[in-house]
Design an enzyme around this catalytic site. Structure first.
Site, PDB file in Angstrom:
ATOM      1  N   ASP A  11       1.040  -1.188  -0.022  1.00 46.44           N
ATOM      2  CA  ASP A  11      -0.169   0.023   0.040  1.00 46.44           C
ATOM      3  C   ASP A  11       0.767   1.203  -0.145  1.00 46.44           C
ATOM      4  O   ASP A  11       1.918   1.193   0.367  1.00 46.44           O
ATOM      5  CB  ASP A  11      -0.997  -0.075   1.260  1.00 46.44           C
ATOM      6  N   ASN A  13     -10.773  -2.444  -4.741  1.00 48.84           N
ATOM      7  CA  ASN A  13     -10.099  -1.569  -5.901  1.00 48.84           C
ATOM      8  C   ASN A  13     -10.796  -1.203  -6.985  1.00 48.84           C
ATOM      9  O   ASN A  13     -10.560  -0.208  -7.598  1.00 48.84           O
ATOM     10  CB  ASN A  13      -8.677  -1.987  -6.195  1.00 48.84           C
TER      11      ASN A  13
HETATM   12  C1  IPE Z   1      -5.223  -2.508   0.027  1.00 49.02           C
HETATM   13  O1  IPE Z   1      -4.889  -1.415  -0.093  1.00 49.02           O
HETATM   14  C2  IPE Z   1      -5.168  -3.386  -1.226  1.00 49.02           C
HETATM   15  C3  IPE Z   1      -3.771  -3.562  -2.101  1.00 49.02           C
HETATM   16  C4  IPE Z   1      -2.734  -2.995  -1.503  1.00 49.02           C
HETATM   17  C5  IPE Z   1      -3.862  -4.123  -3.248  1.00 49.02           C
HETATM   18  P1  IPE Z   1      -6.178  -0.299  -0.192  1.00 49.02           P
HETATM   19  O2  IPE Z   1      -5.297   1.037  -0.609  1.00 49.02           O
HETATM   20  O3  IPE Z   1      -7.046  -0.522  -1.284  1.00 49.02           O
HETATM   21  O4  IPE Z   1      -6.556  -0.313   1.130  1.00 49.02           O
HETATM   22  P2  IPE Z   1      -7.644   0.660   1.921  1.00 49.02           P
HETATM   23  O5  IPE Z   1      -8.613   0.997   0.955  1.00 49.02           O
HETATM   24  O6  IPE Z   1      -6.880   1.941   2.530  1.00 49.02           O
HETATM   25  O7  IPE Z   1      -8.186  -0.127   2.923  1.00 49.02           O
HETATM   26  C1  IPE Z   2      -1.568   0.374  -3.249  1.00 51.14           C
HETATM   27  O1  IPE Z   2      -1.379   1.663  -3.429  1.00 51.14           O
HETATM   28  C2  IPE Z   2      -1.875  -0.287  -4.743  1.00 51.14           C
HETATM   29  C3  IPE Z   2      -3.404  -0.657  -4.965  1.00 51.14           C
HETATM   30  C4  IPE Z   2      -4.176  -0.690  -4.078  1.00 51.14           C
HETATM   31  C5  IPE Z   2      -3.592  -0.805  -6.437  1.00 51.14           C
HETATM   32  P1  IPE Z   2      -2.824   2.653  -3.566  1.00 51.14           P
HETATM   33  O2  IPE Z   2      -3.038   3.200  -4.668  1.00 51.14           O
HETATM   34  O3  IPE Z   2      -3.571   2.222  -2.502  1.00 51.14           O
HETATM   35  O4  IPE Z   2      -1.898   3.969  -2.778  1.00 51.14           O
HETATM   36  P2  IPE Z   2      -2.447   5.033  -1.577  1.00 51.14           P
HETATM   37  O5  IPE Z   2      -2.787   4.208  -0.555  1.00 51.14           O
HETATM   38  O6  IPE Z   2      -3.531   5.747  -2.203  1.00 51.14           O
HETATM   39  O7  IPE Z   2      -1.235   5.818  -1.477  1.00 51.14           O
HETATM   40 MG    MG Z   3      -4.037   2.452  -0.419  1.00 49.31          MG
END
Ligand code: IPE
Ligand code: IPE
Ligand code: MG
Length: 231
Positions: free
Chosen positions: A15, A63
């Site tokens: 993340d 996502n």
């Molecule tokens: C968790 O990250 C999913 C992945 C890293 C693929 P998210 O960014 O989706 O999680 P939340 O929304 O902060 O819980």
């Molecule tokens: C994790 O990074 C990757 C995916 C969930 C696809 P994020 O896209 O959630 O990055 P932040 O949490 O918004 O910084």
């Molecule tokens: Mg994230």
């Protein structure tokens, strides 16, 4: 990393790509691009250290509710890494396995993913699980429905085999980067006795030394499994 007890299975909630990019005044897509690069680097290091099973959370079911332009960019990255840049995955010399429902991806990308899993199916000891459109609740509900369709009560041993991780030992250590302290629908059943490690580093900035720090931290923990420990 001498005198260290390695996890047999490490899982990463990768993340923080978007925030990492934003801090650099770059688009979120740049964060995802650097995030995938870091994924291959960190997985490679984990295998080199001697960890046989690595699981990465690349895309959650939830996502898929992100804006379409971000999804297109994420799908393009999946296309790239299972297509033109597939050697970045295959050179790890481990089996590549997908957890999650990839039927949401464009047909050609699904074909490429299948080809990479087939190509690596005979590779040595290591296993890399890549979670794409993976959601633990969905996985559990599907397993329950399968058990019901068999018309038999499940027990823990038989239920495990209905999950997408059938035959794969549970994760010993789950590392989440990006500063959030939650599982976000990741391996909820399998994580029952996983050790959790949270890093404030954004995923693209999580380096090899950070991985070693997480493993050293894990190694020092007393896993009691409800018992009274090793004192
Ligand atoms: C968790 O990250 C999913 C992945 C890293 C693929 P998210 O960014 O989706 O999680 P939340 O929304 O902060 O819980
Ligand atoms: C994790 O990074 C990757 C995916 C969930 C696809 P994020 O896209 O959630 O990055 P932040 O949490 O918004 O910084
Ligand atoms: Mg994230």
């Amino acid at each position: 990393m001498r005198n260290i007890k390695l996890p047999a299975h490490i899982a990463f909630i990768m993340d923080g790509n978007g925030r990492w990019a934003k801090r650099r005044f770059r688009p979120r897509a740049y964060g995802h691009k650097m995030g995938v690069q870091n994924m291959t680097k960190i997985c490679s290091h984990a295998f080199k250290l001697g960890i046989p099973i690595v699981t990465v959370y690349a895309l959650s079911t939830e996502n898929l509710s992100r804006p379409q332009d971000e999804l297109d960019e994420l799908f393009d990255l999946i296309r790239l890494y299972f297509g033109k840049k597939r050697e970045k995955l295959t050179e790890l010399q481990v089996k590549i396995n997908i957890l999650g429902d990839i039927s949401v991806l464009p047909e050609d990308v699904q074909q490429d993913i299948l080809a990479v899993t087939e190509e690596t199916a005979h590779y040595g000891e290591g296993l890399l699980n890549i979670c794409i459109n993976y959601g633990a609740r969905q996985e559990i509900v599907r397993a329950v429905n399968t058990a019901v369709s068999y018309g038999r009560f499940a027990d823990e041993a038989s239920f495990k085999e209905l999950l997408s991780t059938a035959g794969i030992p549970d994760p010993d250590l789950i590392v989440r980067t990006g500063g959030e302290v939650r599982l976000s629908n990741f391996l909820l059943y399998q994580a029952a006795y996983a050790e959790l490690y949270f890093s404030k580093k954004m995923w693209p900035a999580f380096g090899r030394r950070d991985l070693e720090r997480a493993i050293a931290n894990y190694s020092a923990r007393d896993r009691r499994y409800g018992n009274i420990g090793r004192k």
